[in-house]
Scaffold this active site. Sequence first.
Site, short mmCIF file in Angstrom:
data_model
loop_
_atom_site.label_atom_id
_atom_site.label_comp_id
_atom_site.label_asym_id
_atom_site.label_seq_id
_atom_site.Cartn_x
_atom_site.Cartn_y
_atom_site.Cartn_z
CG ASP A 7 -2.07 0.93 1.15
OD1 ASP A 7 -2.39 1.38 0.04
OD2 ASP A 7 -2.66 1.22 2.21
N GLY A 8 0.30 2.41 -0.19
CA GLY A 8 1.07 3.65 -0.15
C GLY A 8 1.59 4.07 -1.51
#
Length: 254
Positions: free
Chosen positions: A58-59
Site C-alpha cells: 500500500d502507499g
Amino acid sequence: MVNQTDKALAFAKLHVKGAPLVLCNAWDAGSAKAVAQGGAPAIATGSWSVAAAQGYADGQALPLDLLLQTAGQIVGAVDLPVSVDFEGGYGVEADEVGKNAARLLETGAIGLNFEDRIVGGDGLHPVADQARRIAAIRAAADAAGVPLFINARSDVFFQKDSLPHADLMEEALTRAAAYAKAGANGIFVPGLSDLNLIKSLCDAQSLPVNIMRMGGGTAIADLASAGAARISHGPGPYFAAMETLTKAAAQLYQ
C-alpha cells in the site's frame, strides 16, 4: 445505458445521514462483480487490497497506470457507480493531482477517496495545501463535466495513538470545513470508532461522514444511529477472501 454523470449523481444520493451507504470494498473486476451480485448499490475499492492483489504494498507503490487499468476493468465489469481509492492522488502539487484525477475520470469512475496523509513521509499535509489539492480535483472534474464525489479522507485520528480521539476533534472539524469549502462531498475518518465522537463529528459539520468498519467491529445499526452516511470495510473483504482461499487450498493439499 446509464452514463457517468447519472452514476455520479445516483452515488451522491446514496449518502444519507442515519441510513448509510454500506460498501464491501472490492479490488479487481472479479471481486467487483461478486459484490455486485450480492446486491451492492455501488462499488468502492480499497487501496491496500488493490495493491495486494497485484503484488504491491500500500502507499502508492502500485504504479498509477496499473491502478487506472484496474479501475477501468472494474467500471467495465459492473453497471454500478464505481469509486476508487486514489490515496494521495499520486502527486504532491495541486496541478499534478488534478491531472491525475482527470485520468481517473477517463476510466469511468465517479468517485474517489483522497487522503491528507503525506504518502511516503510523515504527518498530514497542512490544511491549506490539502484544500488546494482538493480544489484541483474539483476543477478537473468540472472540466470533464462529471460531478465527481470527492471523499476527503483525513488521517487525523491516526496521528497520535497516545492521545484520546476527543483531543483531535477540533482539528478534524477544521479540516472537514476546509475540505468542504474546497469542493469535497464527504469526509472519511478511518480510525475513529467511538460512537459518541462519531455522532459529534456528524452533527458538527455539513459533510456526510464515512466510517471504516473492520471485521465484526461496531454494528452497522449503531454507526447509522450515530449519524454515519457511509460505511466502508477497507481491506477486510480481501482478508476474508484470501483466508477462505487459503483454507480451500489447504484442504486440497493435506
